[in-house]
Design an enzyme around this catalytic site. Structure first.
Site, PDB file in Angstrom:
ATOM      1  N   HIS A 103       0.823  -1.218   0.000  1.00 10.81           N
ATOM      2  CA  HIS A 103       0.000   0.000   0.000  1.00 10.81           C
ATOM      3  C   HIS A 103       0.855   1.266   0.000  1.00 10.81           C
ATOM      4  O   HIS A 103       0.346   2.358  -0.262  1.00 10.81           O
ATOM      5  CB  HIS A 103      -1.010  -0.009   1.155  1.00 10.81           C
ATOM      6  N   ASP A 139       0.038  -7.788   1.421  1.00  9.58           N
ATOM      7  CA  ASP A 139       0.512  -6.404   1.422  1.00  9.58           C
ATOM      8  C   ASP A 139       2.040  -6.367   1.462  1.00  9.58           C
ATOM      9  O   ASP A 139       2.654  -6.016   2.471  1.00  9.58           O
ATOM     10  CB  ASP A 139      -0.094  -5.678   2.628  1.00  9.58           C
ATOM     11  N   SER A 186       4.134   2.158   8.330  1.00  8.77           N
ATOM     12  CA  SER A 186       3.799   1.133   7.342  1.00  8.77           C
ATOM     13  C   SER A 186       5.039   0.671   6.583  1.00  8.77           C
ATOM     14  O   SER A 186       5.899   1.469   6.213  1.00  8.77           O
ATOM     15  CB  SER A 186       2.781   1.691   6.343  1.00  8.77           C
TER      16      SER A 186
END
Length: 268
Positions: A69, A116, A218
């Protein structure tokens, strides 16, 4: 006034996801400043505007692992050996590399955060130093058991009301929670299913300081017993005890895909 601002921050935290805010807490929530160069595999990813946006792990001299992402941020440059962001351009220990190619997992689903994973091929090899070390993938990674204490790290945001990364690299200990528990309504009202390709981890003790990752963290590693087992992926807000963070698990399927991509590209 301060109380009302904190309440607003917590409300915003509750409705956002993808490690989206810090609820007025500091950096990687409930964590502490990392001793300089004690996590030499940490990578800091910058977008095309020169802003830091995500974390990552240096797997080898030319490969960095992050979250799929993060691709949307148009990653342009990776900096290794960063202690503080503000000094990263003048710190003699830091090495910066342009990103030559990016490889999202072919089955990545933006709507569910399945698979992811993102591999970044650097345009030039990174030199190992006392401040920069590779963290190669293990051939197989055991599924971390419930109760396992793991380490997370990153330069995540300081406050939901301040759009800025933490200047310092921070780390915190989080505890693995069973997927079945995380899928209970009490823990999971995000609409996402915690699958076998994910790891759920947060704060389960009575410590009032909830430990968690947040926006900007992230792509960074989830380390259990000194081994990277996951990648910081998403969560329901930040630092909410009953909304633990979710991490992409480096399953055999994921490791096989990464090795295949890296081996194929190294031939060119």
């Amino acid at each position: 006034m301060a109380r009302s601002l904190l309440a607003l921050a917590k409300t915003l935290c509750f409705i956002l996801h993808v490690q989206s805010c810090t609820c007025g807490e500091a950096e990687i929530i409930g964590g502490e400043k990392v001793t300089a160069h004690s996590l030499p595999h940490m990578a800091l990813l910058y977008n095309s505007l020169g802003n830091p946006v995500c974390g990552g792990t240096l797997l080898s001299s030319t490969w960095v692992l992050s979250a799929a992402h993060c691709f949307k941020y148009e990653i342009d440059t990776v900096r290794l050996g960063v202690v503080t962001i503000n000094n990263s351009k003048t710190d003699g220990f830091v090495q910066a590399r342009k990103v030559a190619k990016q490889y999202k997992h072919p089955n990545y689903e933006n709507a569910t955060f399945l698979h992811d994973l993102l591999l970044l091929k650097l345009s030039q090899a990174v030199e190992e130093t006392m401040a920069i070390k590779y963290l190669p993938l293990a051939n197989t990674i055991p599924d971390p058991k419930e109760g396992t204490i793991c380490l997370v790290a990153g330069w995540g945001m300081v406050n939901v009301l301040i759009e800025a990364m933490s200047d310092d690299l921070m780390s915190a200990n989080v505890t693995v929670i069973k997927r079945e528990t995380c899928n209970l309504t009490k823990y999971n009202n995000t609409g996402y299913t915690i699958t076998s390709d994910m790891v759920c981890a947060g704060t389960v003790d009575e410590n009032p300081d909830v430990r968690d990752t947040c926006r900007g963290d992230s792509g960074g590693p989830l380390m259990c017993n000194g081994v990277q087992v996951g990648i910081t992926s998403f969560g329901k807000g930040c630092a909410i005890r009953t909304k633990p963070g979710v991490y992409t698990f480096l399953s055999k399927q994921h490791i096989d895909w990464m090795n295949k991509v890296m081996q194929k590209q190294e031939l060119f």
